[in-house]
Design an enzyme around this catalytic site. Structure first.
Site, short mmCIF file in Angstrom:
data_model
loop_
_atom_site.label_atom_id
_atom_site.label_comp_id
_atom_site.label_asym_id
_atom_site.label_seq_id
_atom_site.Cartn_x
_atom_site.Cartn_y
_atom_site.Cartn_z
CB CYS A 85 -0.94 -0.01 1.20
SG CYS A 85 -1.99 -1.48 1.25
CG HIS A 337 -6.22 1.90 0.31
ND1 HIS A 337 -5.04 2.45 -0.14
CD2 HIS A 337 -5.86 0.82 1.05
CE1 HIS A 337 -4.02 1.71 0.31
NE2 HIS A 337 -4.49 0.74 1.02
#
Lengths: 388, 388
Positions: A85, A337
């Site tokens: 991420c 996200h």
């Protein structure tokens, strides 16, 4: 080393998309290039954050394809960075260092990711590839489970009853969703209440559905330039003042999940390079993959004392207009996200904030901003400080 | 910019292995660290090439886990680079630039990959993720197909009958397998004949089984140091004299597959930075994923005139002791091809050659070496020049 500035930014709307990673990237990149008052051919190198492209689209080595899609020449080095991420921020940090060193004068950095096409079960499986495959993922622990443990540990360590902590965690979600309503590119643009959060189904106790950020599709891009070039291109350069990156191993080797060692190290590097302290920061985009993640991040970054991050939320200190605005974009929680794009989207928001271009969600007088991006089980941490 | 040297190298045996990527990496890394006369804690940053870890082991964000496995501290930036089969060389180039710029004095660069556990059908699918997913992989073209096209194009362009070209391609395999017999770390250590190659089953006409490199498991690592540090650690520093990296898009956008634009660009950059010309090079490790790939690479690198690369093989010019030794290690063809490790293993061989430590396969008097690593459908190309 030379000063390095962001001279242009671009971003797609986050949320479900039918577009490929390449198409989304091109959209964001062309906006960033256009906003930089340059032509595509001026770009000397490409840095791309992408985590799951091989798994989701069968598209692994995406960087040279993105370069080609934009029409960049064959002598343009184009690299994909994969730090889960944190991929996008890893790419920005590397690009910053190479421009700072004089290897390049003008580069494009971006991130792109498709997640929603997988659906939740497959996405959960895919995301788990960012944890340790030997002792974590294959034994059943996925990211909601990790952050559920963080919440329990935090509750115990600081003697904050879980019920109280959950209410404060819910306030993080409420704040970030509210901010999201003011961001036309956010995945979610709808306010929620503490009651809604606490009525949500349990994902991993004590985390409920709205404690968790969504899977999103999207891309973001920024153009970096050396100071000399930047001054010719824009009268609103936003400088990268400091960068930091830390690493930590599997969870069983990490001493205290509420004080992630990699983040402490990364933040120290970034503050040190920038020569600033946490209280100097006006606006922060940090990695709120879960509500508890925002609380522990705000402490390890030095924005609030250890053990006081949840109270600070309750007191409104992290709201726009509070002591330090955290996630005015809506954060991962509401903006969304899309893994590899997340760090670059944080940069997008901070640059827009420092330029005073954020409309209703503008943090007034913001001069110094910080991004915080986490990859894996508290494994890869990148902090970047931006200033005008 | 400062000069940068390789001060230590390490490598596992290539071939089928039961070990994880982390375990193989640690083995190679500890050998490189030990050979550098440093302690693990002296390492300031980690750069790792890995292409398929997420797919093969469910292990994507591997860099911080490798750092932890080695016992590196939390403030050690650790990055995974994914540039398909060029991943390892992409990592070396980036590390070189950051040490050169003064960001670090001592770094570890490595690559690690598991392939054999997949078996051929799954490995073929996995490798195809490095091509363009929109117009190539999903339409059925995999790497043997691409290089089969290269062979046909080459035959037509230069008027070399396919039968003759196939014999010369077979000689590449024979040479590299012979070299592999002198490399105790090679996947294959058995001589073959032209007849054996030409009797092999057809993979993608005109490529037969022994025209293709194997899927291998393995890891390799090198330690890079600034000149000042290097001189304190070793009396045999091998300097990185030049680096280059190019990019090219999907096959349909590439003008001439026999003259890969990304390689031409990368080689020009590397020769330019090093201030040398192709005829100065004594020893080369290049990307012989298929026999025809060695021939076209040798031309685009300027080692032989365009159209003469296959004749040069026939005349023995690329043998150890020939005009320029190509793939004395056995190359991808015989040493093996554990994707992310390949570029670093090429560096390992060149460093050993320039140090004069290659025993039976030593290229006498080698002073200047070149590596050439390809990722994707001629998409990512990295060239690095090493000198003593």
């Amino acid at each position: 080393m030379r000063k390095v500035a962001v001279v242009g930014v671009g971003m797609t709307k986050f949320g479900p998309s039918e577009k490929t990673q390449v198409e989304m990237f091109a959209e964001a990149a062309l906006e960033a290039i256009d906003g930089s008052n340059i032509e595509t051919k001026d770009i000397q190198a490409l840095f791309v954050g992408n985590a799951l492209g091989g798994f989701v689209e069968g598209q692994a080595n995406i960087a040279p394809l993105l370069a080609s899609e934009l029409g960049l020449s064959a002598d343009t080095p184009s690299n994909r960075f994969e730090g889960a991420c944190a991929s996008g921020s890893v790419a920005i940090r590397d690009a910053f260092m190479l421009v700072s060193a004089g290897y390049h004068d003008l580069v494009l950095v971006g991130g792109t990711e498709r997640c929603t096409v997988m659906g939740t079960p497959m996405a959960t499986r895919a995301f788990a590839m960012a944890s340790d495959s030997r002792y974590e993922a294959f034994n059943g622990i996925t990211f909601p489970g990790v952050f559920a443990m963080v919440a329990h540990l935090y509750s115990q360590k600081y003697g904050i009853p879980l019920k109280k902590l959950k209410e404060r965690m819910a306030l993080v979600a409420v704040k970030n969703h509210k901010n999201g309503t003011m961001n036309p590119l956010a995945h979610f643009q709808k306010e929620i209440t503490v009651e809604t959060v606490l009525k949500g189904f349990v994902v991993a106790d004590p985390l409920q559905l709205l404690d968790c950020c969504p899977f999103s599709d999207g891309a973001a891009a920024i153009v970096l330039a050396s100071e000399e070039v930047a001054k010719k291109l824009t009268d609103k350069p936003v400088y990268i003042r400091g960068v930091g990156q830390g690493s930590a191993g599997p969870l069983y080797r990490q001493k205290d999940l509420t004080v992630p060692a990699a983040r402490v190290a990364a933040a120290k590097q970034a503050y040190g390079m920038a020569g600033v302290k946490p209280s100097d920061i006006d606006v922060v985009e940090l990695h709120d993959c879960f509500t508890i993640a925002e609380i522990v991040a705000s402490e390890a970054l030095g924005l609030f004392e250890y053990g006081t991050g949840s109270e600070a939320v309750e007191r409104g200190e992290s709201q726009i207009g509070g002591r330090v605005a955290i996630n005015p974009s809506g954060g991962l929680k509401a903006k969304g996200h899309p893994i590899g794009a997340t760090g670059v989207a944080q940069a997008y928001e901070i640059v827009k904030q420092l330029r005073g271009e954020c409309g209703a969600r503008q943090v007034k007088g913001a001069k110094l901003g910080l991004t915080d991006t986490l990859g894996g089980d508290l494994a890869t941490m990148v902090n970047i400080i931006y200033g005008i």
